[in-house]
Design a protein around this motif. Sequence first.
Motif, PDB file in Angstrom:
ATOM      1  N   ALA A 104      24.742  -1.771 106.955  1.00  0.00           N
ATOM      2  CA  ALA A 104      23.884  -0.767 107.590  1.00  0.00           C
ATOM      3  C   ALA A 104      22.756  -1.441 108.369  1.00  0.00           C
ATOM      4  N   ALA A 105      22.208  -2.533 107.820  1.00  0.00           N
ATOM      5  CA  ALA A 105      21.126  -3.257 108.504  1.00  0.00           C
ATOM      6  C   ALA A 105      21.622  -3.864 109.812  1.00  0.00           C
ATOM      7  N   MET A 256      18.462  -1.318  79.167  1.00  0.00           N
ATOM      8  CA  MET A 256      17.709  -1.579  77.931  1.00  0.00           C
ATOM      9  C   MET A 256      17.811  -0.415  76.958  1.00  0.00           C
ATOM     10  N   SER A 257      18.125   0.787  77.498  1.00  0.00           N
ATOM     11  CA  SER A 257      18.271   1.974  76.641  1.00  0.00           C
ATOM     12  C   SER A 257      19.715   2.209  76.214  1.00  0.00           C
ATOM     13  N   GLY A 258      20.633   1.312  76.639  1.00  0.00           N
ATOM     14  CA  GLY A 258      22.028   1.464  76.275  1.00  0.00           C
ATOM     15  C   GLY A 258      22.761   2.539  77.051  1.00  0.00           C
ATOM     16  N   LYS A 259      22.222   2.936  78.195  1.00  0.00           N
ATOM     17  CA  LYS A 259      22.840   3.988  79.002  1.00  0.00           C
ATOM     18  C   LYS A 259      23.740   3.361  80.075  1.00  0.00           C
ATOM     19  N   PRO A 260      24.704   4.137  80.617  1.00  0.00           N
ATOM     20  CA  PRO A 260      25.606   3.592  81.636  1.00  0.00           C
ATOM     21  C   PRO A 260      24.877   3.322  82.949  1.00  0.00           C
ATOM     22  N   THR A 261      25.406   2.377  83.719  1.00  0.00           N
ATOM     23  CA  THR A 261      24.852   2.034  85.028  1.00  0.00           C
ATOM     24  C   THR A 261      25.933   2.219  86.094  1.00  0.00           C
ATOM     25  N   PRO A 262      25.545   2.282  87.361  1.00  0.00           N
ATOM     26  CA  PRO A 262      26.535   2.525  88.416  1.00  0.00           C
ATOM     27  C   PRO A 262      27.605   1.451  88.506  1.00  0.00           C
ATOM     28  N   GLU A 263      28.805   1.859  88.877  1.00  0.00           N
ATOM     29  CA  GLU A 263      29.874   0.908  89.155  1.00  0.00           C
ATOM     30  C   GLU A 263      29.595   0.263  90.515  1.00  0.00           C
ATOM     31  N   GLY A 264      29.706  -1.039  90.584  1.00  0.00           N
ATOM     32  CA  GLY A 264      29.484  -1.721  91.852  1.00  0.00           C
ATOM     33  C   GLY A 264      28.017  -1.777  92.225  1.00  0.00           C
ATOM     34  N   PRO A 265      27.698  -2.466  93.317  1.00  0.00           N
ATOM     35  CA  PRO A 265      26.297  -2.610  93.729  1.00  0.00           C
ATOM     36  C   PRO A 265      25.722  -1.314  94.258  1.00  0.00           C
ATOM     37  N   VAL A 266      24.435  -1.105  94.034  1.00  0.00           N
ATOM     38  CA  VAL A 266      23.696   0.000  94.646  1.00  0.00           C
ATOM     39  C   VAL A 266      23.052  -0.547  95.909  1.00  0.00           C
ATOM     40  N   LEU A 267      23.412   0.005  97.060  1.00  0.00           N
ATOM     41  CA  LEU A 267      22.981  -0.517  98.351  1.00  0.00           C
ATOM     42  C   LEU A 267      21.973   0.423  98.991  1.00  0.00           C
ATOM     43  N   LEU A 268      20.828  -0.094  99.360  1.00  0.00           N
ATOM     44  CA  LEU A 268      19.785   0.708 100.002  1.00  0.00           C
ATOM     45  C   LEU A 268      19.698   0.364 101.483  1.00  0.00           C
ATOM     46  N   LYS A 269      19.747   1.382 102.318  1.00  0.00           N
ATOM     47  CA  LYS A 269      19.681   1.182 103.758  1.00  0.00           C
ATOM     48  C   LYS A 269      18.245   0.906 104.189  1.00  0.00           C
ATOM     49  N   PRO A 270      18.072   0.106 105.241  1.00  0.00           N
ATOM     50  CA  PRO A 270      16.725  -0.051 105.815  1.00  0.00           C
ATOM     51  C   PRO A 270      16.244   1.289 106.361  1.00  0.00           C
TER      52      PRO A 270
END
Length: 402
Positions: A104-105, A256-270
Amino acid sequence: MTASKTPPRVALLVETSTGWGRRLARGVYDYGNQNGRWQLWIEALGPDRPPRLPRGWRGDGIIARVSSRSMARHLHATGLPTVNVSGRRFASFPFPQVTTDLEAAGRLSADFLMDLGLRHFAYHIVQSPIHMKRHRRAFADAVEAAGFRCDLYRSPGDALEAESSSERAELRRWLGRLSKPVGILCGHGSQLAIHSGRWVIDACRNVGLHVPEDVAVLSGDDDDLLSEVCHPPMSGVAVASEHIGQQAAAMLHRLMSGKPTPEGPVLLKPSGVIPRQSTDVVSVDDPHLATAIRFIRDHAHEQIQVMDVVKVVPLSRRSLEYRFVQALDRTPGAEIRRVRLARAKRLLADSDFTVGAVATAAGFGSAEYLSQVFRTDVGVTPSCFRSEMRSPIAQAPRRPRR
C-alpha cells in the motif's frame, strides 16, 4: 480486601533515535497507560546498536523490531509472548506481527508522484532486505500500469559504503542519466529512507540538478526533524508508526491474557504523504494549467469552486476543463475533490477531530458532503475509514494461542 494486580512488565526493543521508533514507543506507552499502567523497559538506542534485553530482565512480554535471525532466536529463547513490528518475517520464529503495509505504501507513493504530472520515475534504496522488494515492486507496478517505466538504483550493502566517494560519484552519474523531470521514491524504513532521500538531494545539488524542478524527491518514511532540515525540506510518507505501536500493544495484551491473535501479519496502511518543498512541483508544460493546479493545492481547503480557479488564469471554464482532461485525465472539479479527499484521509487517520471538523478543515464544508464523497470514492463512511486505519486487529481472523 483483594490486592491490586501487578502491572505487566513489557520490554520495547526499537531504535528510539528515529522518528518512527519514537512515534511507535508513544503508541505503546499510550495503550499501556490506559490498560493497567504497564511498566515499560525501553533504552535510548540508535541503529548502530541493535536493541537487546538486559541481562537478567524478567518480564511478561516483548514488542520488538525483529531485524535479524539471531535476534529472533534470542527472543524466542525467552519463552515470553513477543510481537514483531518489523517488516521482516522469519518462518522458524513466526511471532505475531504488526507492521506497515509495504505494498500500500508503494502504491500510495506512485500515485502521489504521478498526481504531480510527472512522467519519469525512479526508486533509490540503501541496502535491500528481502521484504523491501514488496515495497519496490508495488511502486514499480503502479508506475508501469500507468504506462511509464521505473529506474532502480540500489546502493551497496550498508550506509557506510553508500557514503563513500566512489558510491557518491556513481549516484551522481545515475541521476544525470535519468530523463527529467523525474520523481524518485527513496526506500522505506525510517533511518534508511531518510538517509536515502538526503543523499539523493545532496547529489542533485552537486551536479547542478534542481529539487524539485528537475528531480522531485519523496522519502518512504518521515521524520519531523530530519525531513524538515533538508535543503529543500523533504516530503515523506506518513507511516502509521504510532498506530502500529498501539496495535502491537493490543496484540501483546491478548497474548499475555491467553487470548487468540490474528492469523498472519496485521498490516497498517500509511495515512498519506506529508508534502514539503522537495515535491512542490507541477510538472506540466502548460503554464496556465500549472497556475491552476498550484492554486487548487494551496486553496482546496478553503471551499473554493471551479470558478475561483478560472479567475486566476486567462482562460474560459471550458478551455480550462479541456486542458485538465488532456493533461491529467480529470476535470478541475475532480482535482479539487482529490486534494480535499487526501487531506481528509490524513486527518481521519492521524487526528482525533470529529468528522464535522475534518470536513471543515479539508474544505468539504459539512460532514454530510464528506460522507457522500467517501461512500462514492472510497466505498465506506469516514468513520469506517478511521476504524479500518486504526483497529485492524479487531477485524482480522483469529488464531488460537499456541
